[in-house]
Design an enzyme around this catalytic site. Sequence first.
Site, PDB file in Angstrom:
ATOM      1  N   SER A 141      -1.474   2.429   2.981  1.00  0.00           N
ATOM      2  CA  SER A 141      -0.324   1.522   2.948  1.00  0.00           C
ATOM      3  C   SER A 141      -0.610   0.410   3.940  1.00  0.00           C
ATOM      4  O   SER A 141      -1.494   0.550   4.805  1.00  0.00           O
ATOM      5  CB  SER A 141       0.934   2.294   3.359  1.00  0.00           C
ATOM      6  N   TYR A 154       5.357   8.668   8.487  1.00  0.00           N
ATOM      7  CA  TYR A 154       4.663   7.950   7.420  1.00  0.00           C
ATOM      8  C   TYR A 154       3.593   7.036   8.006  1.00  0.00           C
ATOM      9  O   TYR A 154       2.446   7.030   7.544  1.00  0.00           O
ATOM     10  CB  TYR A 154       5.682   7.144   6.619  1.00  0.00           C
TER      11      TYR A 154
END
Length: 259
Positions: A141, A154
């Site tokens: 990401s 995350y």
Amino acid sequence: MRMQNKVAVVTGAASGIGKDIATVFVREGGKVVIADLNKAAADATALELGGPDKALGVAMDVTSEEQVEKGIAEALAHFGRIDTLVSNAGIQIVAPLDQFPFDKWKLLLSIHLDGAFLTTRAVLKHMYSRPGGGSVIYMGSVHSKEASVLKAPYVTAKHGLVGLAKVVAKEGAKHGVRANVICPGFVRTPLVEKQIPEQAKELGISEEEVIKNVMLKDTVDGEFTTVDDVAQTALFLASFPTNALTGQSIVVSHGWFMQ
């Protein structure tokens, strides 16, 4: 046909980004293993992509060593080889760090990091045993490079995938195995749709403001990354012919985070 006669295992492939990657691989002549927690959805996706000759659905909880080993064994028994792993399965849980439940922290890290480790280890045993090597692709990401509030585990997990890819690149090089990370910006999948109201509530702003001023504020054009943007990047990495492109993280984000 850039994936002609190549076999890819894609985790979390019954929906979202993983499904689009599997679809593009089949379109390019490849065969895919749809590895997903939801076996019925995996089977339905496999049927949609052409059935047993082109796609196989397998049940896989990527945090389970037993299920990962069994799923990879099923893939090898069915197709005889694995050329590419796309470690895509993931979840998102949004909360301030000082209020983050430990069980949720462990769950998120387990899916992203344990899942990447277990699936990588399982496919490397095969890739190392035959000529031709392979390609390992992790779904990172922009949060592999940056940080955002409310996303501590995350961000931690996505940073960790970059380190794992670098190790796999170094250890796998002599076997012809490449490892890279795709780092998308916000893609409007169910995972992101779920975050919009959650972040609006936590930040005390409207959902429109979350989209414009949180998710897309640092892009060059205010646009979401698409699933096809990510799938085309996966195709590029999976079909790249040499070890020249390995140990890298490719940001696909409409300019959010420029290297």
